[in-house]
Design an enzyme around this catalytic site. Structure first.
Site, PDB file in Angstrom:
ATOM      1  NE  ARG A 180       3.971  -7.999  10.981  1.00 21.59           N
ATOM      2  CZ  ARG A 180       3.382  -7.247  10.047  1.00 21.59           C
ATOM      3  NH1 ARG A 180       2.419  -7.789   9.324  1.00 21.59           N
ATOM      4  NH2 ARG A 180       3.830  -6.177   9.822  1.00 21.59           N
ATOM      5  CD  GLU A 233      -2.697   1.093   2.503  1.00 19.13           C
ATOM      6  OE1 GLU A 233      -2.875   0.127   3.175  1.00 19.13           O
ATOM      7  OE2 GLU A 233      -3.497   2.213   2.628  1.00 19.13           O
ATOM      8  CE  LYS A 240       3.158   0.143   4.833  1.00 26.18           C
ATOM      9  NZ  LYS A 240       2.242   0.149   3.599  1.00 26.18           N
TER      10      LYS A 240
END
Ligand code: ATP
Ligand code: MG
Length: 566
Positions: free
Chosen positions: A264, A38, A274
């Site tokens: 992850r 994104e 983020k």
């Protein structure tokens, strides 16, 4: 046991096993993966894991990997982030070729599929206010409640949805929801929102849309449009997989991708969220997205870490389904392993102490030969200039040394790297009692560093000559004080106030004036350093990439506790 080495053979993991089996059984003809960032921030080293995996699988099995921007939330997305992401993926060593896509390219198709779900009775427009809708979703132990708008007719839903698109309603007035099951055990299946009204311009589609699809309604269909075969993502999407599948099963999509999840990447002392990284930048806790203390690819690059070192680290971490935090020492080790082979050696004195060699003739200098990289004979040699005045590291001198201090002290003889043996004769202090200079003598018969009589000298010091250049050196420490930043609630309270130390009076050998940005060298005995982007021809600035001490090698050898910092 020596430190583990990088396996030369191709990586193996459970996802690659799945891909291989799908190819063998001819369930899949050509492997297509994608990396779907994104564009609402810069990529970090966690993303590097996903990039290496997705592009690596495509490479390893002769398929291709798409770079697809998941740009469905225009409120937070910017062109700057799109550009930085492309730059960083390329820098990491991967190439998407022609396969650059944007979820926003599919907005019209997604819209038509939303109408399809409405027409088939599988979606409805809900006017319930957001807070109420949230409350009606239920909990893990209680089922949700049906919305009073759930049984609107397809015709009414279609009319309302078209008017949502036409901009008749304000933000938040209505949403389009999938009609699945408000009692489903998996909360993601309790009539999830597909579209919301957002009167916000989009970086790519401008003002063409005022309704935007949610991630769940966009992702799987985007995969299907692109013919993605293996949609690989992180474990937090595991609970979304039934929804991913539900949309694909209820829509006339052109292909049938499958989603697989892996753990992850988490690293001790490091934040890979983020949202938090955005705040660190926005609130000025760091100098920007490319601050060398940031775990972003831009920050790591600026700190002098080569892309190969990041790939090396990711390979060592491996791919699994267990969430855990990797030691920083393992990251540093992976960096050193690459730099040790590739980085030219240079000499720099971070905190200089002047030495005058009393018996060296005034006005005379000589050239000495220095090896550029003992690990790489092809790197050749260079010359360095020795003379009556030199600088050594302040830490390499002690006036009153403890027993095992082998470096300089009054009366002690040491070796200068590539040079002579020198002996400290006198200590010069200023009015405040601070040591400002050492008076030494050298033995002219020891050129190259060995005494003809074979006398033993323990220490070899790095040094620079009178022709050394002034430089600023930036030393970085962890940005966070604890291995699990934010575990007590406030991640910003865990920021290390001393993560940056600046040395303004360093001296470096003249060859370093020519060091290109992006090239990393070893300052002998000090660590790996690179030229910072702030450097100008008149003001050299270097970043410490990583020190020399390898805590991970000790962990591997079983001679150090595993739970150490660095
Ligand atoms: P957010 O969605 O909150 O903005 P994100 O880190 O998930 O943050 P994306 O741009 O959506 O950002 O991530 C792109 C891809 O990178 C996703 O497939 C995601 O699973 C993967 N990814 C993100 N963080 C990590 C991580 N720490 N380790 C491995 N993969 C990651
Ligand atoms: Mg995400």
């Amino acid at each position: 046991m020596t430190s583990e080495t990088v396996p030369a053979e191709a990586a193996r993991d459970f996802i690659r096993d799945i891909v291989e089996a799908d190819l063998a059984a001819k369930r899949v003809r050509t492997v297509v993966t994608r990396f779907p960032p994104e564009p609402n921030g810069y990529l970090h080293i966690g993303h590097a894991k996903s990039i290496c995996l997705n592009f690596g699988i495509a490479q390893g099995f002769g398929g291709h990997c798409n770079l697809r921007f998941d740009d469905t939330n225009p409120a937070k997305e910017e062109q700057e982030f799109i550009d930085s992401i492309e730059r960083d993926v390329r820098w990491l060593g991967f190439d998407w070729g022609e396969n650059l896509y944007f979820a926003s390219d599919y907005f019209e198709q997604l819209y038509l599929w939303a109408e399809h779900l409405i027409t088939t009775g599988n979606a409805y427009v809900d006017d319930t206010p957001a807070a109420e809708m949230q409350a009606m979703r239920g909990t893990l132990t209680e089922p949700g409640r049906n919305s009073p708008y759930r049984d609107r007719s397809p015709a009414e839903n279609l009319d309302l949805f078209r008017r949502m698109r036409a901009g008749e309603f304000p933000n938040g007035a209505r949403v389009l929801r999938a009609k699945i099951d408000m009692a489903a055990g998996n909360i993601n299946l309790r009539d999830p929102v597909m579209y919301r009204i957002l009167h916000v311009a989009h970086p790519r589609t401008g003002t063409a849309w005022c309704i935007y699809p949610n991630y769940d309604f966009a992702h799987g269909q985007s995969d299907a449009i692109e013919g993605v075969t293996h949609s690989v993502c992180t474990l937090e999407f595991e609970d979304h997989r039934p929804l991913y599948d539900w949309f694909l099963e209820h829509l006339p999509v052109p292909s049938r991708p499958r989603q697989y999840e892996f753990a992850r990447l988490n690293i001790a002392y490091t934040v890979l969220s983020k949202r938090i990284l955005t705040t660190l930048v926005g609130k000025g806790h760091v100098a920007g997205w490319d601050d060398p203390r940031m775990p972003t690819l831009a920050g790591l690059r600026r700190r002098g870490i080569p892309a190969a070192a990041i790939r090396n680290f990711i390979r060592r971490v491996g791919v699994g389904r267990a969430n855990s935090a990797v030691e920083l020492a393992m990251f540093d080790h992976s960096v050193r392993e690459i730099l040790n082979k590739s980085a030219p050696r240079r000499m720099a004195v971070l905190r200089p102490l002047k030495i005058v060699i009393e018996n060296y003739p005034e006005g005379q200098t000589e050239e000495l030969e220095a090896v550029n990289n003992p690990e790489d004979p092809a790197a050749g040699t260079r010359t360095i200039r020795f003379g009556r005045e030199i600088f050594v590291e302040r830490d390499d001198f002690m006036e009153d040394p403890p027993k095992k201090f082998y470096r300089l002290s009054p009366g002690k003889e040491v070796r200068l790297r590539y040079g002579y043996l020198i002996t400290c004769r006198e200590v010069v202090k200023d009015a405040a009692g601070e040591v400002v200079e050492l008076r030494c003598t050298y033995d002219p018969a020891t050129r190259g560093g060995n005494a003809p009589d074979g006398r033993k000298v323990q220490a070899t010091l790095h040094w620079v000559g009178a022709d050394a250049l002034h430089a600023e050196i930036r030393l970085y420490d962890n940005l966070f004080l604890r291995p699990d930043p934010g575990a007590d609630g406030d991640v910003f309270a865990d920021i290390n106030p001393e993560s940056l130390a600046v040395l303004r009076d360093a001296r470096v050998e003249p060859a370093l004036a020519a060091l290109a940005e992006g090239e990393t060298v070893q300052f002998e005995r000090q660590g790996y350093f690179c030229r910072d982007a702030d450097a100008t021809p008149d003001h050299l600035v270097f970043n410490r990439t990583v020190g020399l001490r390898d805590a991970w090698a000790k962990v591997q050898a079983g001679t150090a506790p595993a739970a150490q910092k660095r």
